[in-house]
Write a protein that holds these residues in place. Structure first.
Motif, PDB file in Angstrom:
ATOM      1  N   SER A 114       0.832  -1.212   0.000  1.00  0.00           N
ATOM      2  CA  SER A 114       0.000   0.000   0.000  1.00  0.00           C
ATOM      3  C   SER A 114       0.861   1.254   0.000  1.00  0.00           C
ATOM      4  O   SER A 114       0.524   2.257  -0.637  1.00  0.00           O
ATOM      5  CB  SER A 114      -0.952   0.005   1.202  1.00  0.00           C
ATOM      6  N   TYR A 115       2.000   1.214   0.697  1.00  0.00           N
ATOM      7  CA  TYR A 115       2.905   2.370   0.710  1.00  0.00           C
ATOM      8  C   TYR A 115       3.474   2.635  -0.680  1.00  0.00           C
ATOM      9  O   TYR A 115       3.621   3.788  -1.101  1.00  0.00           O
ATOM     10  CB  TYR A 115       4.060   2.135   1.682  1.00  0.00           C
ATOM     11  N   THR A 116       3.799   1.554  -1.402  1.00  0.00           N
ATOM     12  CA  THR A 116       4.326   1.706  -2.759  1.00  0.00           C
ATOM     13  C   THR A 116       3.277   2.326  -3.680  1.00  0.00           C
ATOM     14  O   THR A 116       3.585   3.208  -4.487  1.00  0.00           O
ATOM     15  CB  THR A 116       4.784   0.343  -3.320  1.00  0.00           C
ATOM     16  N   GLU A 117       2.032   1.887  -3.540  1.00  0.00           N
ATOM     17  CA  GLU A 117       0.941   2.463  -4.341  1.00  0.00           C
ATOM     18  C   GLU A 117       0.776   3.947  -4.047  1.00  0.00           C
ATOM     19  O   GLU A 117       0.615   4.763  -4.958  1.00  0.00           O
ATOM     20  CB  GLU A 117      -0.362   1.711  -4.054  1.00  0.00           C
ATOM     21  N   ASN A 118       0.829   4.306  -2.765  1.00  0.00           N
ATOM     22  CA  ASN A 118       0.734   5.717  -2.386  1.00  0.00           C
ATOM     23  C   ASN A 118       1.875   6.525  -2.985  1.00  0.00           C
ATOM     24  O   ASN A 118       1.673   7.635  -3.502  1.00  0.00           O
ATOM     25  CB  ASN A 118       0.768   5.865  -0.857  1.00  0.00           C
ATOM     26  N   TYR A 119       3.078   5.973  -2.889  1.00  0.00           N
ATOM     27  CA  TYR A 119       4.276   6.651  -3.401  1.00  0.00           C
ATOM     28  C   TYR A 119       4.138   6.949  -4.898  1.00  0.00           C
ATOM     29  O   TYR A 119       4.438   8.067  -5.350  1.00  0.00           O
ATOM     30  CB  TYR A 119       5.501   5.781  -3.126  1.00  0.00           C
ATOM     31  N   LEU A 120       3.678   5.987  -5.658  1.00  0.00           N
ATOM     32  CA  LEU A 120       3.528   6.174  -7.100  1.00  0.00           C
ATOM     33  C   LEU A 120       2.448   7.211  -7.414  1.00  0.00           C
ATOM     34  O   LEU A 120       2.620   8.073  -8.278  1.00  0.00           O
ATOM     35  CB  LEU A 120       3.214   4.835  -7.765  1.00  0.00           C
ATOM     36  N   LYS A 121       1.338   7.157  -6.677  1.00  0.00           N
ATOM     37  CA  LYS A 121       0.272   8.142  -6.869  1.00  0.00           C
ATOM     38  C   LYS A 121       0.732   9.546  -6.481  1.00  0.00           C
ATOM     39  O   LYS A 121       0.219  10.544  -7.001  1.00  0.00           O
ATOM     40  CB  LYS A 121      -0.954   7.769  -6.034  1.00  0.00           C
ATOM     41  N   ALA A 122       1.697   9.615  -5.556  1.00  0.00           N
ATOM     42  CA  ALA A 122       2.205  10.901  -5.085  1.00  0.00           C
ATOM     43  C   ALA A 122       3.238  11.514  -6.030  1.00  0.00           C
ATOM     44  O   ALA A 122       3.795  12.568  -5.734  1.00  0.00           O
ATOM     45  CB  ALA A 122       2.814  10.742  -3.692  1.00  0.00           C
ATOM     46  N   GLY A 123       3.503  10.831  -7.130  1.00  0.00           N
ATOM     47  CA  GLY A 123       4.465  11.355  -8.096  1.00  0.00           C
ATOM     48  C   GLY A 123       5.874  10.857  -7.886  1.00  0.00           C
ATOM     49  O   GLY A 123       6.848  11.489  -8.336  1.00  0.00           O
ATOM     50  N   GLY A 124       6.005   9.733  -7.188  1.00  0.00           N
ATOM     51  CA  GLY A 124       7.327   9.152  -6.943  1.00  0.00           C
ATOM     52  C   GLY A 124       8.114   8.940  -8.219  1.00  0.00           C
ATOM     53  O   GLY A 124       7.556   8.527  -9.240  1.00  0.00           O
ATOM     54  N   GLN A 125       9.406   9.222  -8.161  1.00  0.00           N
ATOM     55  CA  GLN A 125      10.227   9.242  -9.370  1.00  0.00           C
ATOM     56  C   GLN A 125      11.153   8.036  -9.525  1.00  0.00           C
ATOM     57  O   GLN A 125      11.820   7.881 -10.542  1.00  0.00           O
ATOM     58  CB  GLN A 125      11.072  10.529  -9.369  1.00  0.00           C
ATOM     59  N   HIS A 126      11.200   7.186  -8.499  1.00  0.00           N
ATOM     60  CA  HIS A 126      12.108   6.042  -8.548  1.00  0.00           C
ATOM     61  C   HIS A 126      11.368   4.778  -8.130  1.00  0.00           C
ATOM     62  O   HIS A 126      10.143   4.772  -8.039  1.00  0.00           O
ATOM     63  CB  HIS A 126      13.319   6.287  -7.635  1.00  0.00           C
TER      64      HIS A 126
END
Length: 270
Positions: free
Chosen positions: A154-166
């Motif tokens: 779930s943290y990874t999904e949040n990170y990607l939705k938040a515009g994560g770049q890596h």
């Protein structure tokens, strides 16, 4: 049933003995958590609870851990972080040195989220993040930088939705059932106890986050805390609140400009 007068006397005693002031917290919420604590400890009355926690500091620490709310996750409300990248980061980048205050940091997930965001925006090396909370047990968990591996999906999904770049996995190492956040993320973080109801301003900041904390305060305390943040922000500094919070009851509400209405990002203008 908790008698109103007994409740007030109990809170006053806690403030006198330990310096923790819950008198302006939302009453219904505090009473609900006190009841839950009493049930878990099989304490029959508020007087018995007072005798237990006022004479035993260890018991009081357990009480504080239970009564303060610690609901958090990495990149919680991902679109808030997207808005930060879009509306705030470029302005922060103009400062030679950046100070961020995360008030009510709980077990640190929001702190490490911000460290990752600042790393990706090339600002972490010249940023100090001050992470504070009233709950010492939560702060210790935040300092350790350990999370459950069960949350990583779930943290990874949040990170990607938040515009994560890596790749999100670049920021932690998995071991058994836990993950340890990368040491480099922790180097610029200062963890400290701070009581929003009683403590004063301790620095000047370009950015303050206090998300999903004010909802537990009554209107008078909300206004007082917003005043504290106002004093702690530099001119044109940014204040970020939770999506159910506002400046509506704050005396200083006219001193802020709305940057993102939906994500509750404000800039100090006066």
């Amino acid at each position: 049933m908790i008698d109103n007068e007994e409740y007030r006397q109990f809170l006053e005693s806690v403030r006198f003995v330990y310096g923790y002031d819950f008198t302006d917290y939302a009453e219904a919420s505090v009473i609900r958590r006190i009841r839950a604590f009493m049930e878990s400890k099989r304490v029959g009355s508020l007087k018995d609870l007072g005798r237990m926690v006022l004479k035993d500091e260890a018991a009081f620490e357990h009480f504080i851990q239970d009564i303060t709310v610690n609901v958090t996750e990495m990149f919680r409300d991902p679109f808030f972080y997207k808005s930060l990248r879009k509306n705030v980061i470029n302005r922060l980048a103009t400062y030679p040195f950046i100070k961020v205050w995360i008030a009510g940091c709980s077990t640190g997930e929001e702190v490490y989220s911000m460290a990752i965001l600042f790393r990706e925006e090339g600002l972490l090396e010249r940023t100090v993040i001050y992470a504070t909370d009233i709950n010492q047990d939560a702060l210790q968990k935040a300092r350790e930088g350990i999370s459950s591996i069960n949350n990583m999906k779930s943290y990874t999904e949040n990170y990607l939705k938040a515009g994560g770049q890596h790749s999100f996995s670049d920021y932690y190492k998995a071991k058994y059932n836990s993950v340890l956040w990368d040491k480099s993320l922790r180097q610029n973080i200062v963890f400290s106890v701070h009581n929003l109801a009683m403590d004063k301003s301790f620095n000047e900041f370009q950015l303050i986050l206090c998300r999903n904390v004010l909802i537990y305060f009554n209107q008078a305390l909300q206004s007082k805390v917003i005043g504290l943040f106002y004093e702690s922000l530099c001119s044109f500094g940014f204040l970020c609140l939770g999506n159910k919070e506002s400046l509506l009851f704050a005396d200083k509400r006219t001193c802020f400009e709305e940057i993102d209405k939906k994500e509750k990002i404000f800039m100090k203008t006066k």
